[in-house]
Enzyme design. Sequence first.
Site, PDB file in Angstrom:
ATOM      1  N   LYS A 159      14.927  -0.317 -21.606  1.00  0.00           N
ATOM      2  CA  LYS A 159      15.636   0.491 -22.588  1.00  0.00           C
ATOM      3  C   LYS A 159      16.080  -0.352 -23.782  1.00  0.00           C
ATOM      4  O   LYS A 159      15.853   0.008 -24.934  1.00  0.00           O
ATOM      5  CB  LYS A 159      16.849   1.173 -21.944  1.00  0.00           C
ATOM      6  CG  LYS A 159      17.601   2.097 -22.882  1.00  0.00           C
ATOM      7  CD  LYS A 159      18.839   2.708 -22.237  1.00  0.00           C
ATOM      8  CE  LYS A 159      18.489   3.648 -21.127  1.00  0.00           C
ATOM      9  NZ  LYS A 159      19.680   4.365 -20.604  1.00  0.00           N
TER      10      LYS A 159
ATOM     11  N   GLU B 253      14.565 -10.058 -16.478  1.00  0.00           N
ATOM     12  CA  GLU B 253      13.411 -10.080 -15.582  1.00  0.00           C
ATOM     13  C   GLU B 253      12.186  -9.454 -16.240  1.00  0.00           C
ATOM     14  O   GLU B 253      11.077 -10.002 -16.182  1.00  0.00           O
ATOM     15  CB  GLU B 253      13.737  -9.327 -14.280  1.00  0.00           C
ATOM     16  CG  GLU B 253      14.850  -9.940 -13.449  1.00  0.00           C
ATOM     17  CD  GLU B 253      16.223  -9.365 -13.787  1.00  0.00           C
ATOM     18  OE1 GLU B 253      17.135  -9.503 -12.967  1.00  0.00           O
ATOM     19  OE2 GLU B 253      16.371  -8.778 -14.892  1.00  0.00           O
TER      20      GLU B 253
ATOM     21  N   GLY C  84      18.694   4.742 -15.307  1.00  0.00           N
ATOM     22  CA  GLY C  84      17.462   4.114 -14.837  1.00  0.00           C
ATOM     23  C   GLY C  84      16.892   4.752 -13.597  1.00  0.00           C
ATOM     24  O   GLY C  84      15.692   5.003 -13.497  1.00  0.00           O
ATOM     25  N   ARG C  85      17.746   5.039 -12.618  1.00  0.00           N
ATOM     26  CA  ARG C  85      17.246   5.594 -11.354  1.00  0.00           C
ATOM     27  C   ARG C  85      16.925   7.075 -11.467  1.00  0.00           C
ATOM     28  O   ARG C  85      16.476   7.686 -10.488  1.00  0.00           O
ATOM     29  CB  ARG C  85      18.251   5.323 -10.239  1.00  0.00           C
ATOM     30  CG  ARG C  85      19.661   5.808 -10.512  1.00  0.00           C
ATOM     31  CD  ARG C  85      20.658   5.175  -9.535  1.00  0.00           C
ATOM     32  NE  ARG C  85      22.030   5.510  -9.834  1.00  0.00           N
ATOM     33  CZ  ARG C  85      22.796   4.879 -10.722  1.00  0.00           C
ATOM     34  NH1 ARG C  85      22.284   3.876 -11.433  1.00  0.00           N
ATOM     35  NH2 ARG C  85      24.050   5.231 -10.911  1.00  0.00           N
TER      36      ARG C  85
ATOM     37  N   GLU D  18      22.932   2.742  -5.295  1.00  0.00           N
ATOM     38  CA  GLU D  18      23.405   2.377  -6.631  1.00  0.00           C
ATOM     39  C   GLU D  18      24.251   3.492  -7.228  1.00  0.00           C
ATOM     40  O   GLU D  18      25.162   3.237  -8.016  1.00  0.00           O
ATOM     41  CB  GLU D  18      22.225   2.046  -7.547  1.00  0.00           C
ATOM     42  CG  GLU D  18      22.649   1.391  -8.868  1.00  0.00           C
ATOM     43  CD  GLU D  18      21.483   0.836  -9.657  1.00  0.00           C
ATOM     44  OE1 GLU D  18      21.165  -0.358  -9.470  1.00  0.00           O
ATOM     45  OE2 GLU D  18      20.876   1.594 -10.440  1.00  0.00           O
TER      46      GLU D  18
ATOM     47  N   HIS E 288       6.855   1.756  16.156  1.00  0.00           N
ATOM     48  CA  HIS E 288       6.500   0.505  16.815  1.00  0.00           C
ATOM     49  C   HIS E 288       7.294  -0.668  16.251  1.00  0.00           C
ATOM     50  O   HIS E 288       6.914  -1.822  16.455  1.00  0.00           O
ATOM     51  CB  HIS E 288       4.999   0.258  16.674  1.00  0.00           C
ATOM     52  CG  HIS E 288       4.171   1.301  17.351  1.00  0.00           C
ATOM     53  ND1 HIS E 288       3.714   1.183  18.648  1.00  0.00           N
ATOM     54  CD2 HIS E 288       3.744   2.522  16.929  1.00  0.00           C
ATOM     55  CE1 HIS E 288       3.034   2.262  18.988  1.00  0.00           C
ATOM     56  NE2 HIS E 288       3.033   3.093  17.956  1.00  0.00           N
TER      57      HIS E 288
ATOM     58  N   LYS F 247      24.420 -10.730 -12.387  1.00  0.00           N
ATOM     59  CA  LYS F 247      23.570 -11.031 -13.535  1.00  0.00           C
ATOM     60  C   LYS F 247      24.252 -12.031 -14.470  1.00  0.00           C
ATOM     61  O   LYS F 247      23.627 -12.958 -14.990  1.00  0.00           O
ATOM     62  CB  LYS F 247      23.241  -9.740 -14.286  1.00  0.00           C
ATOM     63  CG  LYS F 247      22.297  -8.819 -13.521  1.00  0.00           C
ATOM     64  CD  LYS F 247      22.286  -7.419 -14.057  1.00  0.00           C
ATOM     65  CE  LYS F 247      21.726  -7.313 -15.444  1.00  0.00           C
ATOM     66  NZ  LYS F 247      21.587  -5.907 -15.886  1.00  0.00           N
TER      67      LYS F 247
END
Length: 567
Positions: free
Chosen positions: A227, A233, A288-289, A374, A405, A518
């Site tokens: 954004k 990152e 964001g999510r 979040e 399993h 951060k």
Amino acid sequence: MNRSAKPFLDQDAPGSTIGRRPGGPVDLPVWRELCAHRDELAATSLTELFAADPRRGTVMSAEYDGLVLDYSKNTVTEHTLDLLVRLATERGLRAGIDAMIAGDHINTTEDRAVLHTALRAPVAGALSPAGAQVSPAVHEVLDRMSDFADRVRAGRWCGATGRPIRTVVNIGIGGSDLGPAMAYRALSELADAGIEARFVSNIDGHDITRTLGDLDPETTLFVVSSKTFTTVETLTNARTARQWLLDRLDDPDAVAKHFVAVSTNAEQVAAFGIDPANMFEFWDWVGGRYSLWSAIGLSLMIAVGPGQFRELLAGAHGMDSHFRSAPFEQNLPVLLGLLGIWHRNFRGAQAYAVLPYDQRLSRLPAYLQQLDMESNGKSVDRDGDRVAVDTAPIIWGEPGTNGQHAFFQMLHQGTTPVPCDFIGVLEPAHDLREHHDLLMANLFAQTRALAFGAADDPGDRPPHRWFPGNRSTNTILLPRLTARTLGRLVALYEHKVFVQGWIWGVNSFDQWGVELGKTLATRIHDELRSDRQPGFDSSTDALIMRYRNARESNTAARTSAAQLEER
């Protein structure tokens, strides 16, 4: 200790009731009624509940447009649901839903509207005046995305050497990665133009080197999703990708043909070398999510086509309409959210498992981890007061039958009961009927075994073969996995998270908890390359020094090896 009134936190922690002003859910009479009802049900088993009502399996289910929620295998009664609906009503959930869709600034800590529902509304079908106001801008970007995707898919947008694009690499992190990556995995059979999508998110260099390792730079397009276009990152990975491209094409102008941006920062986009004309915008009211539905979905749109992407939006919009209009007793997101509150706050569940019995949904649990934890992993309410209840549970899961399993042993016989959502698809996209029959048989068997234990074989068993049962599950069934039904499913979970956050009183749309780490990472990054003594704690300082020594040794070894090669 009454866990519904006092969370499992230190008394001086933010979740403590000490210093909390009244007005939260625990102050309502219905909360106390739910506590009392929980105690009354403590000795009641699912076996008894099913025996008392032969119609329970059909009565305790709800459906919207082919998506079915069977919640009968939860330790609840009709009275439980009546109390939970009262709780939602008294916490003003209906007003909360209306406020979100109307564009009120319910994201109070950032003073923002929350209008992801407007991203998937048809141009003339916004659910609110605020949605109608932003709709022209939303559809302008959507049309630009569609035009660009069509050009790439048809080979009319080519790389710097004139060859068509065959791979799209999405570079983002968090919601800029998890949403489109999950949806592409689910819908990759629809990628009919022969264009593959790949996703890079981790700052770990292994992620991008493995992604780029076998790609042809002449046929690769990068979508950089940030954004602000300052996310460390994402920009680090984007610069590495840019250098990879330039090293192989030796053409500074190639960046403009191989990179596009999803951002709002045209200045930084241009500085990177991307033509701002190839920047696709989204807005500060898109968290964001919750951004899959926006230009963040560009890489997905290129792979599966604009028509399928619009089907995804239509599916989500349908669930939005259902969420806003359906009575709480028949409202799928409300029911799912209230059942989660029952398990979290009244039955002490600390975790929640999401178990899709469809390999195409293998990334859904990871996507829901961010969406849920979040959003609602908060210990302070919307007024800045300490919450008095446990909020977001730990979300985890894997696809069936793989999980059977791996960790189902704990689900069946462990000491920590974990409520589960089992997700199944009635009609597969393949012709291997025996495979699908076996898959669905396992889904139905697992929910039965968790609910009733060894009811089918009541004979004498040694203790290690005793199955207690009474483990709660929901079963969610889709008629088939399409772009439209995936949109329905994702929006269902979005709204379930909203229901729980609203009742708990937290702001589900900020994420301040990610900021401290951060900020510290920036400071520590500077220390890794310095010669001065770090000034943190003894553990962090020792770890920094260990890394510095390893880094210096590795650099010296590489230099020595290079010198030997030159000789």
